[in-house]
Design a protein around this motif. Structure first.
Motif, PDB file in Angstrom:
ATOM      1  N   CYS A   1       0.843  -1.198   0.000  1.00  0.00           N
ATOM      2  CA  CYS A   1       0.000   0.000   0.000  1.00  0.00           C
ATOM      3  C   CYS A   1       0.882   1.254   0.000  1.00  0.00           C
ATOM      4  O   CYS A   1       1.884   1.309   0.709  1.00  0.00           O
TER       5      CYS A   1
ATOM      6  N   HIS B   1      -0.272   4.231   0.896  1.00  0.00           N
ATOM      7  CA  HIS B   1      -0.749   5.200   1.884  1.00  0.00           C
ATOM      8  C   HIS B   1      -0.031   4.987   3.205  1.00  0.00           C
ATOM      9  O   HIS B   1       0.667   3.988   3.396  1.00  0.00           O
ATOM     10  N   ARG B   2      -0.217   5.930   4.075  1.00  0.00           N
ATOM     11  CA  ARG B   2       0.437   5.824   5.381  1.00  0.00           C
ATOM     12  C   ARG B   2      -0.563   6.222   6.465  1.00  0.00           C
ATOM     13  O   ARG B   2      -0.332   7.153   7.226  1.00  0.00           O
ATOM     14  N   CYS B   3      -1.681   5.534   6.531  1.00  0.00           N
ATOM     15  CA  CYS B   3      -2.694   5.855   7.540  1.00  0.00           C
ATOM     16  C   CYS B   3      -2.034   5.727   8.914  1.00  0.00           C
ATOM     17  O   CYS B   3      -1.303   4.765   9.157  1.00  0.00           O
TER      18      CYS B   3
ATOM     19  N   PHE C   1      -2.947   4.929  11.800  1.00  0.00           N
ATOM     20  CA  PHE C   1      -3.261   3.835  12.737  1.00  0.00           C
ATOM     21  C   PHE C   1      -2.800   2.480  12.212  1.00  0.00           C
ATOM     22  O   PHE C   1      -3.008   1.459  12.850  1.00  0.00           O
ATOM     23  N   CYS C   2      -2.172   2.461  11.045  1.00  0.00           N
ATOM     24  CA  CYS C   2      -1.941   1.190  10.353  1.00  0.00           C
ATOM     25  C   CYS C   2      -0.447   0.925  10.156  1.00  0.00           C
ATOM     26  O   CYS C   2       0.304   1.832   9.838  1.00  0.00           O
TER      27      CYS C   2
ATOM     28  N   ILE D   1       0.457  -1.760   8.141  1.00  0.00           N
ATOM     29  CA  ILE D   1       0.544  -2.687   7.006  1.00  0.00           C
ATOM     30  C   ILE D   1       1.650  -2.276   6.013  1.00  0.00           C
ATOM     31  O   ILE D   1       2.443  -3.119   5.597  1.00  0.00           O
ATOM     32  N   PRO D   2       1.753  -0.973   5.648  1.00  0.00           N
ATOM     33  CA  PRO D   2       2.826  -0.638   4.687  1.00  0.00           C
ATOM     34  C   PRO D   2       4.214  -0.999   5.213  1.00  0.00           C
ATOM     35  O   PRO D   2       5.080  -1.407   4.443  1.00  0.00           O
TER      36      PRO D   2
ATOM     37  N   GLN E   1      -5.013  -4.105  -0.701  1.00  0.00           N
ATOM     38  CA  GLN E   1      -5.116  -3.111   0.384  1.00  0.00           C
ATOM     39  C   GLN E   1      -5.904  -1.901  -0.096  1.00  0.00           C
ATOM     40  O   GLN E   1      -6.515  -1.193   0.679  1.00  0.00           O
TER      41      GLN E   1
ATOM     42  N   TYR F   1     -11.450   2.636  -2.321  1.00  0.00           N
ATOM     43  CA  TYR F   1     -11.453   3.997  -1.782  1.00  0.00           C
ATOM     44  C   TYR F   1     -12.227   4.900  -2.728  1.00  0.00           C
ATOM     45  O   TYR F   1     -12.199   4.697  -3.940  1.00  0.00           O
TER      46      TYR F   1
ATOM     47  N   ARG G   1      -5.941   9.609   6.036  1.00  0.00           N
ATOM     48  CA  ARG G   1      -6.655   8.680   5.171  1.00  0.00           C
ATOM     49  C   ARG G   1      -6.578   9.054   3.704  1.00  0.00           C
ATOM     50  O   ARG G   1      -6.642  10.241   3.359  1.00  0.00           O
ATOM     51  N   PRO G   2      -6.469   8.048   2.814  1.00  0.00           N
ATOM     52  CA  PRO G   2      -6.547   8.348   1.385  1.00  0.00           C
ATOM     53  C   PRO G   2      -7.944   8.852   1.038  1.00  0.00           C
ATOM     54  O   PRO G   2      -8.918   8.465   1.678  1.00  0.00           O
TER      55      PRO G   2
HETATM   56  S1  SF4 Z   1      -5.302   1.364   6.399  1.00  0.00           S
HETATM   57 FE1  SF4 Z   1      -5.289   0.547   4.330  1.00  0.00          FE
HETATM   58  S2  SF4 Z   1      -4.920   2.356   3.047  1.00  0.00           S
HETATM   59 FE2  SF4 Z   1      -4.267   2.897   5.100  1.00  0.00          FE
HETATM   60  S3  SF4 Z   1      -2.075   2.428   5.167  1.00  0.00           S
HETATM   61 FE3  SF4 Z   1      -3.196   0.667   5.976  1.00  0.00          FE
HETATM   62  S4  SF4 Z   1      -3.414  -0.673   4.215  1.00  0.00           S
HETATM   63 FE4  SF4 Z   1      -2.929   1.360   3.397  1.00  0.00          FE
END
Ligand code: SF4
Length: 454
Positions: A155, A157-159, A161-162, A164-165, A199, A248, A286-287
């Protein structure tokens, strides 16, 4: 002189986590089978165990660590893959090896080659691989009539709270021809519903500048709209459904909604909005946070009146004021989202949101989550009641003595409601798993529907 057939080495597999992790598991299982390994049904019968982990929230981390501990205790030879494999502890050490030093190898997610290298090292390949035993669609962990199709990994994005990236890296889109070929193989193998996941499905192809690919001798761009159109055409040939997840709300999604009126790309959009207040969305990084979501939802319903909108929200994000939370409740009242999940904010190790000012106390987060779910229950009940008397097409997931359980276009597996179907009054006419039936809705509660076959 006859010789005994070679004994295939057996691998046990524990798959935890989200649908994206499930797809990784399927790819590993497919490769194992391709190379002649067998899968074992118990720890005892396995020569080695692979555990695919999840590292998203604390409860998932614990579940993964427990599964590794159990596999080590019961079997002893364990390879770990998945999101938790990337996680470091506060001293910067590999978390899994610190807690379970006897694990043979640890990889991150989406690491088929590394996992296979570790398997080859600790459980050498059988001499004669039975390549022909691999079905063209690979090994699926879902029931035969539906399957997940992962179109990209990572992904951009760099949310806040996340994490995952940091675990899965930036967006890498799969070539469109590969995605289409996998879809075709799945349909040929009897899949009736394909669930598109990633994602960020709307971003498909951004990383490769929407490169042109070829499918069926025709140029097709690596772009969400073209992919969905091609999948819709293919699904039509096989009389199947395509369902879109993790979309999104970018403007080009409007073009995708236009493709939903034909019946094969389901009028269903899973859009993780997380909040409505612009300041909270900004703090969440958020994106598409600048999009006017209420207007988007209105436009989608105008383009496709039958559309089901699913979304997830977070209550009690750091700094969320009562006024910002009220903004969310007002938004939900107006948006009338069909399917909704709401989580109380839970700080994830390594997420930048943990540094934000004014964290909301635990009990307030929970209380706000409760208020969202209470409101949603009323909305959902009313929306489902409005379906009574209507005719729906349902895909049957399970059958029993009383009839069957299925899902309509409005219900994704595992996360939404179901339709309980009473069979027609013909003793010889039994419902079948994977069959489409047209039903009339007879009753509803806040989550599920009851219906009878037309
Ligand atoms: S919440 Fe989704 S869009 Fe945002 S950084 Fe995590 S994987 Fe990417």
């Amino acid at each position: 002189m006859s010789s005994l057939p070679p004994v295939s080495p057996k691998v046990g597999f524990v798959s935890l986590g989200c649908p994206k992790a499930l797809v990784d598991s399927e790819q590993i299982l497919t490769q194992l089978r391709a190379e002649g390994y067998e899968t074992a049904k118990s720890y005892d019968g396995a020569d080695l165990v692979i555990v695919n982990t999840c590292g998203f929230i604390d409860a998932a981390v614990q579940e993964s660590l427990d599964a590794i501990g159990e596999a080590l205790h019961e079997n002893g030879k364990v390879i770990v893959t998945g999101c938790l494999g990337k996680k470091k502890d506060s001293a910067g050490d590999d978390m899994i090896l610190k807690i379970h030093p006897k694990v043979l190898a640890v990889t991150g997610p989406h690491a088929l080659a590394e996992v296979m290298d570790a398997v080859h090292l600790h459980l050498p390949k059988p001499h004669e691989p039975f390549i022909d035993l691999v079905p063209a669609h690979g090994i699926k962990l879902t029931p035969r009539h539906y399957a997940y199709l992962k179109i990209s990994e990572g992904c951009n994005h760099r949310c806040s709270f996340c994490i995952i990236p940091s675990m899965r890296g930036d967006l890498v889109s799969r070539p469109i021809a590969d995605v289409m070929l996998e879809a075709e193989n799945l349909f040929k193998a009897g899949v009736k519903e394909l669930l598109v996941i990633s994602q960020d499905t709307s971003a498909y192809g951004v990383d490769i500048k929407f490169r042109m690919g070829f499918w069926n001798g025709r140029p097709v761009r690596t772009h969400m709209t073209e992919l969905v159109a091609a999948l819709g055409e293919l699904a039509k040939q096989y009389g199947a459904w395509v369902r879109l997840h993790y979309v999104y709300p970018y403007p080009h999604v409007d073009d995708v909604i236009g493709l939903m009126n034909g019946g094969h790309v389901l009028p269903y959009l899973d859009v993780p909005l997380q909040h409505s207040h612009p300041d909270v969305l900004k703090r969440m990084k958020r994106p598409a946070s600048g999009e006017k979501n209420i207007e988007r939802i209105r436009a989608w319903r105008a383009l496709c009146p039958d559309i089901t909108i699913r979304s997830t929200f977070i209550a009690g994000f750091p700094g969320e004021t009562e006024e910002e939370f009220q903004h969310l409740l007002d938004f939900l009242q107006e948006a009338q989202i069909d399917r909704l999940g709401c989580f109380a904010y839970s700080p994830v190790d390594g997420a930048t949101a943990n540094q934000l000012a004014n964290p909301v106390p635990d009990e307030v987060r929970e209380e706000r989550r409760g208020r969202v779910m209470e409101l949603q229950e009323t909305i959902s009940r009313a929306r489902l009641q409005a379906k009574i008397g209507k005719t729906l097409r349902v895909l049957i997931d399970a059958v029993d003595r009383n009839g069957g359980t299925g899902r309509s276009a409005a219900d994704a597996p595992e996360i939404d409601g179901v339709v309980y179907v009473k069979p027609p009054y013909e003793p010889e006419r039994k419902l079948k798993v994977g069959e489409f039936v047209d039903v009339t809705v007879t009753a509803a509660d806040a989550h599920d529907l009851w219906a009878k076959v037309e």
